[in-house]
Write an enzyme that holds these catalytic residues in place. Structure first.
Site, PDB file in Angstrom:
ATOM      1  N   ARG A 406      13.803  63.603  14.674  1.00 22.32           N
ATOM      2  CA  ARG A 406      14.214  62.443  15.469  1.00 22.32           C
ATOM      3  C   ARG A 406      13.221  61.310  15.273  1.00 22.32           C
ATOM      4  O   ARG A 406      12.004  61.522  15.371  1.00 22.32           O
ATOM      5  CB  ARG A 406      14.293  62.799  16.952  1.00 22.32           C
ATOM      6  CG  ARG A 406      14.582  61.622  17.889  1.00 22.32           C
ATOM      7  CD  ARG A 406      14.757  62.113  19.323  1.00 22.32           C
ATOM      8  NE  ARG A 406      14.877  61.026  20.281  1.00 22.32           N
ATOM      9  CZ  ARG A 406      15.987  60.356  20.536  1.00 22.32           C
ATOM     10  NH1 ARG A 406      17.092  60.663  19.871  1.00 22.32           N
ATOM     11  NH2 ARG A 406      16.010  59.383  21.430  1.00 22.32           N
ATOM     12  N   SER A 431      19.477  63.284  20.869  1.00 23.73           N
ATOM     13  CA  SER A 431      20.090  63.362  19.545  1.00 23.73           C
ATOM     14  C   SER A 431      19.022  63.574  18.482  1.00 23.73           C
ATOM     15  O   SER A 431      18.021  62.855  18.448  1.00 23.73           O
ATOM     16  CB  SER A 431      20.867  62.076  19.239  1.00 23.73           C
ATOM     17  OG  SER A 431      21.945  61.918  20.125  1.00 23.73           O
ATOM     18  N   GLU A 466      24.056  65.466  12.980  1.00 24.19           N
ATOM     19  CA  GLU A 466      23.523  65.409  14.345  1.00 24.19           C
ATOM     20  C   GLU A 466      23.498  66.776  15.018  1.00 24.19           C
ATOM     21  O   GLU A 466      24.499  67.491  15.060  1.00 24.19           O
ATOM     22  CB  GLU A 466      24.340  64.438  15.199  1.00 24.19           C
ATOM     23  CG  GLU A 466      23.783  64.273  16.606  1.00 24.19           C
ATOM     24  CD  GLU A 466      24.396  63.104  17.360  1.00 24.19           C
ATOM     25  OE1 GLU A 466      23.969  62.868  18.505  1.00 24.19           O
ATOM     26  OE2 GLU A 466      25.291  62.427  16.807  1.00 24.19           O
TER      27      GLU A 466
END
Length: 495
Positions: A406, A431, A466
């Protein structure tokens, strides 16, 4: 409602911002004398930079904003009629529609002039941020809020209304910014024979319309909540007033002050429904009710086995985000998932796949994550959305193919709390990407050793690989390396 009797249209602004904002000032002198001084100063700051605006901007940006606004109004009206049918909202839809049109016009015109003067959307000195998507501040909230309340004759609720207005204006500004920048990074439509540029611009404009409709709905909800809070509590300076007599007194005063007769008649007819509506209940001390009359003593009854309490039903995704948005998220998410991974698609209900796909869109995560972090109000509709998304995540298998990554930008106060050996978490959805190269850029790069992350790339339609973690997932900070402008973290999920 007649906030500005001669408020200019976007076409007027396109032809001559300077001339038409002067007309706004003149219109105020013809009516609303109580608001004259405040509005004259407000619009003067808008018109000071208007002479250069049209030459700097050209017409396309304004056209896109105008189109997004026109598309937003039917969405706004449909959502209001569906969510607030129980309080007869249709009776005052014309008043509310005029209100949101004029507020959008004021905010949008301010942004247009600010862009010419400052070179970036919203570069004005009275509260709107100088960068796209920046939050409308207390300055513009105070001035626009006072105008709305003076025009409606609702000055008594000012303390409760103005306090929440910047959040509504920020959502509206976000929609205007999306439409304003709809043509950024694409070829001019006339130079793109494939039609791709037109499709991208249209998608961005439609997204802007949905953002604007959401901001307009927030504005109406704020107005209703401010009325209910005033009726139950009175003005802040008077303290908390609890008796039914005081509620009746405040109600009579409020209705006597209301300038718009249509709005006043609606409030008189639906006041009891407003006060009882669960979505308008205030937090904190509650009014003191009249004591109930004593009932005759009953003979004790034999205890019976407790009955199981039924779990309250969660509102559907359509009820939470509106029919149009829900249908689009469900149909798009299902189509992508059925093609990519039919087995995982079959695990999810329509509401679950719609919520998860909706989260992967800009409008979805930008709507829900700030509320989960406490930056914006968390409504019952948002809670329903989170429930459907979490239930969908629970049905999917955990991602077990290695670390995820991330990239993000965090403020210094948040980074200072992320120290080796300490736990950390995000109240929002988190996410991450299974592909290091696809992780977003920023001043922070994270490597996450997760356990409960779920691969939702099969339903998103984005090539981001994702892997999503639910709200509040806790991690330990295993390592931290400060390397100039970028700080790298290794986080390990706490089972």
């Amino acid at each position: 409602m007649d906030l500005l009797a001669n408020v200019p249209s976007w076409s007027d602004i396109e032809r001559s911002l300077d001339q038409k904002f002067s007309a706004v000032n003149q219109s105020i002198h013809q009516g609303l004398q109580s608001a004259n001084d405040s509005w004259h100063g407000f619009s003067r700051r808008v018109s000071d930079g208007a002479g250069q605006a049209y030459g700097y901007l050209g017409g396309h940006r304004i056209d896109n904003v105008q189109q997004a606004l026109a598309m937003s109004y039917p969405i706004f009206q449909e959502d209001l009629k569906r969510k607030w049918a129980s309080i007869g909202i249709e009776q005052i839809l014309p008043v509310l529609l005029q209100l949101v049109k004029e507020v959008s016009m004021i905010l949008g015109g301010s942004i247009a002039v600010g862009s010419a003067a400052g070179g970036a959307i919203g570069a004005l000195a009275f509260g709107v941020g100088a960068a796209p998507g920046a939050v409308a501040g207390a300055g513009i909230g105070l001035e626009v809020g006072n105008l709305i309340l003076l025009a409606l004759g609702l000055s008594a609720i000012a303390e409760y209304f103005i306090k929440g207005l910047p959040v509504c204006l920020a959502t509206l500004q976000e929609g205007i910014a999306t439409a304003w920048n709809a043509e950024e990074g694409v070829k001019p439509a006339g130079l793109d024979p494939t039609g791709g540029s037109v499709a991208v611009i249209q998608e961005r404009t439609e997204r802007a319309a949905r953002q604007l409709a959401r901001g307009q709905e927030q504005l109406v909800l704020l107005l209703l909540m401010a009325i209910v809070t005033y009726l139950l509590r009175g003005q802040m300076k008077a303290g908390i007033m609890g008796s039914m007599e005081n509620i009746a007194t405040r109600s009579a005063k409020l209705q006597a002050d209301i300038a718009n007769k249509q709005f006043g008649a609606w409030l008189a007819k639906n006041e009891a429904k407003l006060l009882a509506h669960p979505d308008l209940q205030i937090k904190g001390p509650t009014p003191v009710k009249k004591p109930e009359p004593l009932q005759p003593a009953r003979q004790p009854e034999k205890a019976s086995a407790p009955k199981p309490v039924a779990k309250p039903a969660v509102m559907s995704l359509r009820e939470a985000v509106g029919n149009q948005t829900a249908d689009r998220w469900i149909s798009t998410g299902r189509r992508i998932a059925d093609f990519t991974d039919p087995k995982r698609s079959a695990l999810l209900t329509d509401d679950q796949i719609g919520a998860l796909h909706g989260y992967t869109t800009n409008e979805g995560y930008q709507w829900i994550n700030p509320a989960l972090r406490g930056q914006t109000p968390l409504s019952p509709q948002m809670e329903a959305f989170v429930t459907h998304a979490n239930e969908g995540l629970a049905k999917l298998p955990s991602y077990t193919l290695g670390d995820t990554f991330r990239g993000t930008t965090l403020p210094e106060d948040v980074m200072s709390r992320m120290q080796v050996g300490l736990p950390t978490s995000d109240a929002a959805f988190l996410s991450t990407s299974a592909d290091r190269a696809l992780a977003f850029n920023g001043n922070v790069k994270m490597t996450l050793q997760g356990v409960t992350g779920k691969d939702i790339s099969f339903l998103s339609g984005h090539r981001e690989a994702e892997v999503l973690f639910g709200p509040g997932t806790r991690f330990n900070v295993v390592d931290r390396v400060d390397n100039g402008s970028v700080t790298q973290f290794i986080l390990k999920e706490i089972p």
